[in-house]
Design an enzyme around this catalytic site. Structure first.
Site, mmCIF file in Angstrom:
data_model
loop_
_atom_site.group_PDB
_atom_site.id
_atom_site.type_symbol
_atom_site.label_atom_id
_atom_site.label_comp_id
_atom_site.label_asym_id
_atom_site.label_seq_id
_atom_site.Cartn_x
_atom_site.Cartn_y
_atom_site.Cartn_z
ATOM 1 N N LYS A 53 0.799 -1.516 -0.303
ATOM 2 C CA LYS A 53 -0.324 -0.034 -0.297
ATOM 3 C C LYS A 53 0.937 1.084 0.274
ATOM 4 O O LYS A 53 0.743 2.411 -1.121
ATOM 5 C CB LYS A 53 -1.168 0.257 1.179
ATOM 6 C CG LYS A 53 -1.671 -1.304 0.983
ATOM 7 C CD LYS A 53 -2.682 -1.165 2.466
ATOM 8 C CE LYS A 53 -3.805 -2.676 2.192
ATOM 9 N NZ LYS A 53 -4.860 -3.089 3.125
ATOM 10 N N GLN A 97 -4.713 -1.440 9.526
ATOM 11 C CA GLN A 97 -4.101 -2.408 8.795
ATOM 12 C C GLN A 97 -5.091 -3.805 9.717
ATOM 13 O O GLN A 97 -4.829 -4.054 11.086
ATOM 14 C CB GLN A 97 -3.109 -3.213 8.959
ATOM 15 C CG GLN A 97 -3.195 -4.541 7.830
ATOM 16 C CD GLN A 97 -3.714 -4.654 6.124
ATOM 17 O OE1 GLN A 97 -3.298 -3.853 5.725
ATOM 18 N NE2 GLN A 97 -4.161 -5.231 6.149
ATOM 19 N N ASP A 120 -10.567 3.074 3.390
ATOM 20 C CA ASP A 120 -10.950 1.442 3.587
ATOM 21 C C ASP A 120 -12.605 1.157 3.228
ATOM 22 O O ASP A 120 -13.399 0.254 2.997
ATOM 23 C CB ASP A 120 -10.150 0.884 4.821
ATOM 24 C CG ASP A 120 -9.809 0.292 4.679
ATOM 25 O OD1 ASP A 120 -8.942 -0.010 3.557
ATOM 26 O OD2 ASP A 120 -9.076 -0.214 5.413
#
Ligand code: NAP
Length: 280
Positions: A53, A97, A120
């Site tokens: 990422k 995460q 997200d």
């Protein structure tokens, strides 16, 4: 019939190119999009995901910071970090995460992220926005899968789409996005009794289970579109999806590979969401 491949790597490269151009234009106006990726602990898979990422962000010109926190970080310390990032004007997108260590309440952490920085798309404000058709951030994996369907020019209106899996991060938002495109959507899960019969009526199958060979050739209607979200390791340790790829490819109209399918698209859509957050 041999299914056409929907190439996630090629589509993702195209999206990254578009993001790069838009980032250049933003920078010319004095604005640099910023993404913070928070990793708690040393889970090997998570370490790989976050490094991808960060690398992707750098490639397209997005400023990125990787906040590494020890596995024994307290929930309060993590929440304080999220709050600091919420208040950091250089950061437009925040990604924590998952999975988090067991002593931390993931939902509490997701809820602490400013929805306007929730790239997200996991915050209930964004899940709710998707559900009622308001603007917001869509979770990157189903968003990427939708882009793959879009890429083949399929009009979903009136099509039967079967989503296998009902997680908050993939199955449910996927079903919602398909519904928003006027597909007739069936959501299947571990308690579904007649999965094969349901799948056989599907024009589109999205498999998001996490088990090898959940979708076999005898479950797929000729010409159907098969999107494989699953990420598993086969007996030889090789990455594979939920779909029996070689056999299903002989029946389906379109199919996504694993690797090189939904995975790279998920990464590309995170960049799209971060850019969108910066432009808001
Ligand atoms: P998850 O939270 O474990 O959800 C799995 C879903 O599959 C659940 O809804 C479960 O039903 C259902 N299920 C389990 N066994 C089933 C069966 N035999 N038949 C039908 N449904 C069954 O997983 P997830 O987070 O959604 O992820 C799904 C897969 O996608 C995983 O392999 C994950 O690694 C992969 N993934 C890939 C990406 C990517 O970037 N490519 C991103 C995210 C996830 P219940 O709800 O009844 O338990």
């Amino acid at each position: 019939m041999t299914a056409k491949l929907i190439d996630g790597n090629a589509l993702a490269a195209q999206i990254k190119l578009e993001v790069t151009q838009q980032v250049i234009a933003l920078k010319a106006k004095g604005m640099t999009p910023g993404l913070a990726v928070v990793l708690v602990g040393e889970d090997p898979a998570s370490q790989v995901y976050v490094s991808h990422k960060v690398k992707d962000s750098e490639q397209v010109g997005i400023y990125s910071v990787l906040e590494r926190m020890a596995a024994d970080t307290t929930e309060a310390t993590l929440l304080a970090k999220v709050e600091a990032l919420n208040n950091d004007p250089a950061i437009h997108g925040i990604l924590v995460q998952m999975p988090l260590p067991k002593h931390i309440d993931s939902q509490k952490v997701i809820s602490a992220i400013n929805p306007a920085k929730d790239v997200d798309g996991f915050h209930v404000a964004n899940a709710g926005a998707l559900a009622v058709g308001l603007p917001g951030f869509w979770p990157c994996t189903p968003y990427g899968a939708m882009k793959m369907i879009e890429s083949i020019g399929l009009n979903l209106r009136g099509k039967h789409a079967v989503v296998i899996g009902r997680s908050n991060i993939v199955g449910k938002p996927m079903a919602q996005m398909l519904l928003n495109q006027s597909a007739t959507v069936t959501i299947c899960h571990s308690a579904t009794v007649n999965l094969k019969e349901i799948c056989l009526t599907a024009d589109v199958i999205v498999a998001a289970v996490g088990k090898q060979n959940v979708v076999t050739a005898d479950m797929v209607k000729a010409g159907a579109v098969v999107i494989d979200v699953g990420m598993n390791r086969n007996a030889a340790g090789k990455l594979c999806g939920d779909v029996d790829f070689d056999a299903v490819r002989a029946v389906a109209g379109y199919i996504t590979p694993v690797p090189g399918g939904v995975g790279p698209m998920t990464r590309a859509l995170l960049l799209v969401n971060t850019l969108k957050a910066a432009c808001a």
